[in-house]
Design a protein around this motif. Structure first.
Motif, PDB file in Angstrom:
ATOM      1  N   LYS A   1       0.824  -1.195   0.000  1.00 49.40           N
ATOM      2  CA  LYS A   1       0.000   0.000   0.000  1.00 49.40           C
ATOM      3  C   LYS A   1       0.867   1.257   0.000  1.00 49.40           C
ATOM      4  O   LYS A   1       0.616   2.174  -0.753  1.00 49.40           O
ATOM      5  N   ALA A   2       1.877   1.285   0.844  1.00 50.00           N
ATOM      6  CA  ALA A   2       2.736   2.472   0.935  1.00 50.00           C
ATOM      7  C   ALA A   2       3.422   2.744  -0.394  1.00 50.00           C
ATOM      8  O   ALA A   2       3.554   3.898  -0.798  1.00 50.00           O
ATOM      9  N   HIS A   3       3.844   1.677  -1.077  1.00 52.23           N
ATOM     10  CA  HIS A   3       4.491   1.864  -2.371  1.00 52.23           C
ATOM     11  C   HIS A   3       3.546   2.538  -3.362  1.00 52.23           C
ATOM     12  O   HIS A   3       3.936   3.457  -4.078  1.00 52.23           O
ATOM     13  N   LEU A   4       2.310   2.104  -3.424  1.00 55.04           N
ATOM     14  CA  LEU A   4       1.348   2.672  -4.362  1.00 55.04           C
ATOM     15  C   LEU A   4       1.031   4.127  -4.045  1.00 55.04           C
ATOM     16  O   LEU A   4       0.730   4.911  -4.945  1.00 55.04           O
TER      17      LEU A   4
END
Length: 93
Positions: free
Chosen positions: A1-4
């Motif tokens: 999620k953090a990457h997106l």
């Protein structure tokens, strides 16, 4: 999620691989290069190009780009549906 959340979604080199390797869909952003450059100049160069010329945008530019984006989104939607198949689409809900 953090990457997106950190993905720069208007950068084809960032987004393209997500779709290609995640869904097997090659997005093909080539038709948006001029619009992306204009956006860059407006946002990062206070509305001027590298030569210092003001960027002009007409109503036709906006509606033309909107039409192009809609056609692109529809095409991507069809290709994702094709890549997922009926079972994959049903699983999405």
């Amino acid at each position: 999620k953090a990457h997106l959340q950190r993905v720069v979604w208007h950068r084809a080199d960032s987004v393209g691989p997500l779709f290609k390797y995640g869904l097997g869909v090659d997005l093909g952003f080539k038709g948006f290069d001029a619009a992306i450059q204009k956006r860059h100049d407006i946002v990062h160069r206070s509305g001027h190009d590298v030569a210092g010329e003001a960027i002009a945008i007409t109503d036709g530019d906006v509606t033309g780009l909107a039409d192009q984006v809609l056609a692109f989104a529809n095409d991507v939607d069809v290709r994702i549906a094709g890549a997922l198949g009926p079972e994959g689409i049903a699983a999405l809900g």
